[in-house]
Design a protein around this motif. Structure first.
Motif, PDB file in Angstrom:
ATOM      1  N   ASP A   1      22.264  22.114  72.972  1.00 16.45           N
ATOM      2  CA  ASP A   1      22.003  22.651  74.306  1.00 16.45           C
ATOM      3  C   ASP A   1      20.984  23.776  74.165  1.00 16.45           C
ATOM      4  O   ASP A   1      21.106  24.631  73.286  1.00 16.45           O
ATOM      5  N   ASN A   2      19.992  23.775  75.016  1.00 19.08           N
ATOM      6  CA  ASN A   2      18.982  24.821  74.986  1.00 19.08           C
ATOM      7  C   ASN A   2      19.370  26.039  75.815  1.00 19.08           C
ATOM      8  O   ASN A   2      18.582  26.975  75.956  1.00 19.08           O
ATOM      9  N   ARG A   3      20.593  26.040  76.365  1.00 22.17           N
ATOM     10  CA  ARG A   3      21.163  27.201  77.030  1.00 22.17           C
ATOM     11  C   ARG A   3      22.498  27.528  76.386  1.00 22.17           C
ATOM     12  O   ARG A   3      23.119  26.679  75.753  1.00 22.17           O
ATOM     13  N   GLU A   4      22.951  28.741  76.588  1.00 23.32           N
ATOM     14  CA  GLU A   4      24.286  29.116  76.122  1.00 23.32           C
ATOM     15  C   GLU A   4      25.312  28.262  76.861  1.00 23.32           C
ATOM     16  O   GLU A   4      25.275  28.142  78.084  1.00 23.32           O
TER      17      GLU A   4
ATOM     18  N   ASP B   1      19.048  25.933  69.043  1.00 23.54           N
ATOM     19  CA  ASP B   1      19.943  27.005  68.607  1.00 23.54           C
ATOM     20  C   ASP B   1      19.624  28.244  69.435  1.00 23.54           C
ATOM     21  O   ASP B   1      18.621  28.927  69.200  1.00 23.54           O
ATOM     22  N   THR B   2      20.455  28.517  70.414  1.00 16.88           N
ATOM     23  CA  THR B   2      20.186  29.642  71.314  1.00 16.88           C
ATOM     24  C   THR B   2      20.296  30.980  70.602  1.00 16.88           C
ATOM     25  O   THR B   2      19.710  31.964  71.043  1.00 16.88           O
TER      26      THR B   2
ATOM     27  N   HIS C   1      19.222  20.531  78.685  1.00 10.15           N
ATOM     28  CA  HIS C   1      18.529  21.501  79.535  1.00 10.15           C
ATOM     29  C   HIS C   1      17.071  21.685  79.113  1.00 10.15           C
ATOM     30  O   HIS C   1      16.571  22.801  78.975  1.00 10.15           O
ATOM     31  N   LEU C   2      16.389  20.563  78.902  1.00  9.88           N
ATOM     32  CA  LEU C   2      14.952  20.604  78.640  1.00  9.88           C
ATOM     33  C   LEU C   2      14.193  20.843  79.939  1.00  9.88           C
ATOM     34  O   LEU C   2      14.635  20.438  81.013  1.00  9.88           O
ATOM     35  N   THR C   3      13.044  21.480  79.846  1.00  6.77           N
ATOM     36  CA  THR C   3      12.188  21.643  81.016  1.00  6.77           C
ATOM     37  C   THR C   3      11.378  20.370  81.234  1.00  6.77           C
ATOM     38  O   THR C   3      11.279  19.516  80.338  1.00  6.77           O
TER      39      THR C   3
ATOM     40  N   LEU D   1      15.724  28.992  69.390  1.00  3.85           N
ATOM     41  CA  LEU D   1      15.034  27.777  68.961  1.00  3.85           C
ATOM     42  C   LEU D   1      15.318  26.659  69.949  1.00  3.85           C
ATOM     43  O   LEU D   1      16.451  26.226  70.110  1.00  3.85           O
ATOM     44  N   ARG D   2      14.296  26.202  70.624  1.00  4.46           N
ATOM     45  CA  ARG D   2      14.445  25.108  71.567  1.00  4.46           C
ATOM     46  C   ARG D   2      14.187  23.789  70.841  1.00  4.46           C
ATOM     47  O   ARG D   2      13.366  23.708  69.920  1.00  4.46           O
TER      48      ARG D   2
END
Length: 374
Positions: free
Chosen positions: A324-327, A219-220, A337-339, A224-225
Motif C-alpha cells: 500500500d502506498n498509504r499508511e 514502504d511508507t 493507492h497508485l496515482t 518508497l512508492r
C-alpha cells in the motif's frame, strides 16, 4: 558446453554417434550453435534424453503448426498459440475441437526454459515433454487419439524423414520431445527493455518511472512508492519465480466462496486453493485478455484491479495484502493507492516488454505458409 558471449549464453551441444556393425548408421544431429539466451535470465537445463538440435526443433515447429495433430485435422497448436500474439489467441478462454470455451485463457509460450517448472495454469505437469501431449488428447482441445496420429504421421513421407533425422522412429514420446524442443526455442529477448538492459538505449521519463514502480514494493516508512509487480514477476523474465511453488499466487481476483481450485487441484493443500501460475509479462501488450480466465480486456483494467479491486480470501498473497502506498488504516481493504500518473507510467513500462522481432521471427513462423510462398 556453454559459452558466454557478451550478455548471451551460447549452447554448444556435442553428440557422439555410435554405429553398430550390421545396423543402419544413425545420421549425425546438427548442433544448434546459433542458439542464444540472455545471461540475465539465469540458469536453465535441457533434458539429457532430448538434446537441443536443429533437427528436433525443425520437426517440432512443423508439428506445432500442423492440424494433423487434431482428430478433425482442423486444429493445430498454433490455433490457440499465434505468433503475432506472442503465442496466445486473443480470446478470454480458448476454444478447441468441441467448440466449447475451455476453463482457462491460453498462456503465452515464451522463455519456457526459465521460471516455474510447473506448466499449465494449475501447474499439473513438470516438463514441457509431459505438457505437449495433453492438449492433443483432450476431448475439448484437439481430441486426437495418439495411435491414430502416429499412423497418420507414418504415412507421410516428410514426417518419415524428419523423425528419422531427429529421433529415429515415430512415437508419442518423440512427438512430445519435438514439440518441447520447438517451444524451448521460443525466446523473447530483444524488446526495448532488453535493449535498455544492454545499455543500447534509454527509456523515456515515463517508462523509467514505470520501471522503478514495477521494481518497488511500497514502504511508507521510507516514503518508497511502488507498484508491487516484482514481488510476483521476477525482474528480468517478468515471470513467476522458479523455486518450489513460488511461481504461483492468489492475486485477489475472487473471495473465498468463488475461488477456483488452481494449484490445490494438484497438491491437495488448502493453502494452495485459488493459486494460479504467475504468467510472464513479456509481450504483455499483445496477449490480452488477461488473468487465468481472461476476465480483464485491457492493461488499464489489470492495473485498476490491483489498485482498487482486490478481494480478500484466506489464501490471498501476503505480498499483496501488505502492499500500500498509504499508511494502512483498514485491514479489511487492500489497495495500492497508485496515482493516475503512476498507473500510466507502469503501463508505459509494460509496453517496453514488446519484442517485435519475436512476434515476426521467421524461425518461429508457420513452415507450411513459407513452403507455399516459395
Amino acid at each position: 558446453m556453454i559459452k558466454v558471449i557478451g550478455s548471451a549464453i551460447v549452447i554448444v551441444i556435442t553428440i557422439s554417434i555410435a554405429v553398430v556393425w550390421g545396423t543402419k548408421p544413425v545420421k549425425p544431429k546438427t548442433t544448434l550453435v546459433d542458439f542464444t539466451a540472455p545471461f540475465v535470465f539465469g540458469h536453465f537445463k535441457i533434458p539429457q534424453d532430448n538434446p537441443f538440435t536443429y533437427e528436433s526443433v525443425k520437426l517440432g515447429r512443423r508439428l506445432f503448426y500442423d492440424p494433423i495433430l487434431s482428430g478433425n485435422n482442423q486444429i493445430s497448436c498454433a490455433t490457440c498459440h499465434k505468433q503475432e500474439l506472442a503465442f496466445t489467441d486473443g480470446l478470454s478462454r480458448a476454444v478447441g475441437a468441441s467448440g466449447n470455451p475451455l476453463p482457462f485463457n491460453s498462456m503465452s509460450l515464451v522463455n519456457l526454459m526459465w521460471g516455474p517448472r510447473h506448466f499449465f495454469w494449475n501447474g499439473r505437469v513438470t516438463s514441457l515433454e509431459s505438457q505437449a501431449l495433453m492438449p492433443i488428447q483432450h476431448v475439448d482441445e484437439m481430441d486426437q487419439d495418439l495411435d491414430e496420429l502416429i499412423e497418420e504421421l507414418e504415412h507421410d513421407e516428410t514426417y518419415q524423414e524428419l523423425f528419422a533425422n531427429a529421433y529415429g522412429d515415430i512415437s508419442a514420446e518423440n512427438i512430445a520431445k519435438a514439440l518441447a524442443s520447438f517451444q524451448r526455442s521460443l525466446i523473447s529477448a530483444n524488446s526495448k527493455y532488453d535493449k535498455y538492459l544492454r545499455g543500447e538505449i534509454n527509456l523515456t521519463d515515463e517508462e523509467e518511472l514505470g520501471r522503478k514502480l514495477f521494481m518497488a514494493h511500497p514502504d511508507t516508512k521510507v516514503s518508497l512508492r511502488g507498484g508491487n509487480c516484482i514481488d510476483c514477476h521476477s525482474q528480468f523474465l517478468t515471470a513467476g519465480f522458479a523455486t518450489g511453488y513460488d511461481g504461483f499466487s492468489n492475486n485477489g481476483l475472487d473471495k473465498d466462496s468463488d475461488l477456483k481450485d488452481g494449484l490445490y487441484e494438484v497438491t491437495g493443500n488448502e493453502a494452495h486453493r485459488g493459486l494460479f501460475k504467475v504468467p510472464t509479462l513479456r509481450n504483455i501488450a499483445v496477449t490480452g485478455p488477461y488473468m487465468h480466465d481472461g476476465r480483464f480486456n485491457t492493461l488499464e483494467e489489470v492495473l485498476e484491479h490491483y489498485n482498487s479491486g482486490i478481494k480478500l480470501s484466506n489464501t490471498l498473497s501476503p505480498l499483496i495484502i501488505e502492499a500500500d502506498n498509504r499508511e494502512k488504516t483498514d485491514q479489511q481493504s487492500v489497495s495500492l493507492h497508485l496515482t493516475e500518473k503512476e498507473k500510466r507510467a507502469i503501463i508505459a513500462f509494460l509496453h517496453t516488454l514488446t519484442d517485435q522481432e519475436f512476434l515476426s521471427n521467421d524461425a518461429f513462423s508457420d513452415p507450411f505458409r513459407q513452403e507455399s510462398e516459395k
